[in-house]
Design an enzyme around this catalytic site. Structure first.
Site, short mmCIF file in Angstrom:
data_model
loop_
_atom_site.label_atom_id
_atom_site.label_comp_id
_atom_site.label_asym_id
_atom_site.label_seq_id
_atom_site.Cartn_x
_atom_site.Cartn_y
_atom_site.Cartn_z
N MET A 79 36.22 41.56 38.57
CA MET A 79 36.29 41.92 37.13
C MET A 79 34.92 42.44 36.45
O MET A 79 34.16 42.52 37.09
CB MET A 79 36.57 40.50 36.45
CG MET A 79 38.06 40.10 36.84
SD MET A 79 38.50 38.38 36.17
CE MET A 79 38.67 38.78 34.35
N HIS A 80 34.97 42.91 35.57
CA HIS A 80 34.04 43.18 34.39
C HIS A 80 33.19 44.42 34.81
O HIS A 80 32.22 44.83 33.75
CB HIS A 80 33.01 41.92 34.18
CG HIS A 80 33.47 40.55 34.33
ND1 HIS A 80 33.99 40.18 33.12
CD2 HIS A 80 33.26 39.36 35.25
CE1 HIS A 80 34.55 38.90 33.22
NE2 HIS A 80 34.20 38.37 34.53
N ASP A 235 40.74 39.55 39.83
CA ASP A 235 40.94 38.81 41.10
C ASP A 235 41.07 37.52 40.77
O ASP A 235 41.95 36.85 41.74
CB ASP A 235 39.60 38.99 41.97
CG ASP A 235 38.25 38.64 40.94
OD1 ASP A 235 38.33 38.23 39.97
OD2 ASP A 235 37.22 38.81 41.68
#
Length: 486
Positions: A79-80, A235
């Site tokens: 992520m991110h 995830d």
């Protein structure tokens, strides 16, 4: 058959799952992280695509007939990460990853520009999120920022190359700090705080929605048909789908590169001030809370290399010989990449405390396992304070292979831990399940079930006693040293 692709930080994993949840094949390809400066963490998006195609090539070589039977693809990913594309879909600069800590100052600016930020997003602004990374680029690389046409999360860059579509799911997008998490839509106010608009963002979908179809070129390269590609999940949400954590009272611990304590919710329950993440789940009308420690199994990999062992298993064999009837003489703060929950401190560092002439590799290895467990205890504390309901906890991720670590975690957290089939495959398994839901249209509850229970680890009363004392020492150690971190 259904294909699950998980773009992790250390590797890309691909699996083939049937409609009975049987895992028929899997492959992976490694990735490396670049750290050109202190607190920086980057990867080249083209490396993600190359690793994905290498893993698919392995599947194609070994299982060509299975691939011909695949009906759809689900995506999961770290992520991110800020993947910046120009108007020609070219990558502008290396992607800035989830564990990058350079944008602490930009987090404060965002919350000043948009005082309602925490109410809109359900989260405190943290350097790991995507939005402050873009503000950092604007302030430090203005020529790159001016060329940004689209911002994609890592797995959604793969999707673009697979289908040609700009699309993302709610769970992954909730980690950008640009999403109205309760309303499940892009927030124009949050985007404006980083001088962006909705046009810079991909179209949003729920995790089980079909977002496009594989191009003819990719289908031929991979040995599959021009099959649908499903939105998928970040995830952690994908990992939850893989082991059936979709309702209140259900939770999991993920022992991956980072460490995640994930609790499912049927409603929006934000508590940003304690650095608890409140995100959309990848199922409609479902949310989750999450505490995150930035270094978990990566700490074990680090201490393995530090002590000269060939692999983690070899070091764990030595740690298992320690006398666990007595507390360890060494404490470890596992903040090798800074920390999120509950400290939100990108400057935090790893610390060994209590070294003496008798300290050996096994002692250090044990301290690392225990330090990560204490960090999870910090996360559990603030999750419970935030109203999370936690009864059943399943352990997933690569660290789930260690029974010893499970004994330590159960005793530190004072809770039994469940280990289930599919837990080590994690997000790729959940991605394949989401792909299956999209095609079969079956009720989510009938597919997102808990895997078969392999074993349960109960807290050890003797270890519980001394861990209660050591946890307090662990907490004081951080408070005593945090002003020294630079």
């Amino acid at each position: 058959m259904y294909l699950g692709i998980d773009l992790g930080t250390s590797s890309v994993k691909v699996i083939i799952l049937d409609n009975q949840d049987q895992l028929h094949a899997q492959a992976s390809s490694p990735l490396t992280v670049s750290r050109p400066h202190d607190q920086w963490s980057e990867q080249n998006p083209q490396d993600w695509w190359q690793a994905t195609c290498l893993a698919m090539a392995e599947l194609k070589q070994k299982n060509p007939a299975l691939l011909q039977q695949v009906k759809s693809v689900g995506l999961s990913g770290q992520m991110h990460g800020a993947t910046l594309l120009d108007s020609q879909n070219n990558v502008i600069r290396p992607a800035i990853l989830w564990n990058d800590g350079r944008s602490e100052a930009q987090c404060k600016i965002i919350e000043q520009l948009q005082p309602n930020s925490r109410n809109i997003t359900g989260n405190i602004a943290m350097p790991g999120f995507t939005a402050p990374k873009l503000l950092w680029v604007k302030e430090n690389e203005p020529e790159n920022f001016d060329n940004v046409a689209k911002v994609l999360l890592p797995k959604d860059y793969l999707r673009l190359l697979m289908t040609g579509d700009f699309a993302s799911d709610m769970s992954d997008s909730a980690g950008t700090l640009w999403l109205d998490v309760e309303g499940r839509c892009w927030s124009e106010a949050m985007l404006a705080a980083t001088s962006l608009t909705v046009d810079h963002m991909p179209k949003l979908y729920e995790g089980t929605d079909i977002t496009g179809t594989l191009t003819a070129e990719v289908a031929e390269l991979w040995g599959v048909g021009q099959i649908p590609v499903v939105a998928g999940a970040g995830d952690n949400a994908a990992g939850a789908i893989g082991i059936g954590v979709i309702k209140p009272n259900q939770a999991f611990l993920s022992l991956g590169t980072s460490g995640v304590y994930f609790a499912a919710n049927e409603r929006y329950l934000p508590n940003p001030d304690n650095a608890v993440h409140t995100f959309c789940h990848c199922l409609s009308d479902t949310w989750h809370q999450m505490s995150v420690i930035l270094s978990a199994a990566s700490c074990l990999s680090w201490v393995t290399q530090l002590t000269g062992y060939d692999n983690e298993a070899a070091l764990l064999d030595q740690v298992a010989k320690c006398d666990f009837s007595q507390p360890n003489s060494v404490l470890f703060l596992p903040y090798l990449s800074g920390e999120r929950t509950p400290h939100n401190d990108p400057k935090a560092k790893g610390v060994f405390f209590g070294l003496d002439h008798n300290t050996d590799a096994a002692t250090l290895g044990r301290a690392v396992l225990e330090g990560v467990a204490f960090a999870f205890a910090d996360g559990q504390k603030v999750l419970l304070e935030a109203g999370a309901q936690i009864d059943d906890i399943t352990v997933i991720g690569g660290g789930a292979k260690s029974r010893l670590w499970g004994d330590i975690l159960a005793s530190v957290l004072n809770r039994p831990l469940s280990y289930r089939e599919g837990g080590e495959v994690g997000p790729a398994f959940g991605a394949a399940r989401l792909a299956r839901i999209a095609i079969e249209g079956a009720p989510v509850e009938s597919i997102c079930t808990a895997g078969q229970l392999k074993h349960t680890v109960q807290p050890n009363p003797q270890m519980q006693d001394y861990y209660a004392t050591q946890y307090q020492q662990f907490s004081r150690l951080y408070q005593s040293t945090k002003s020294l971190f630079i």
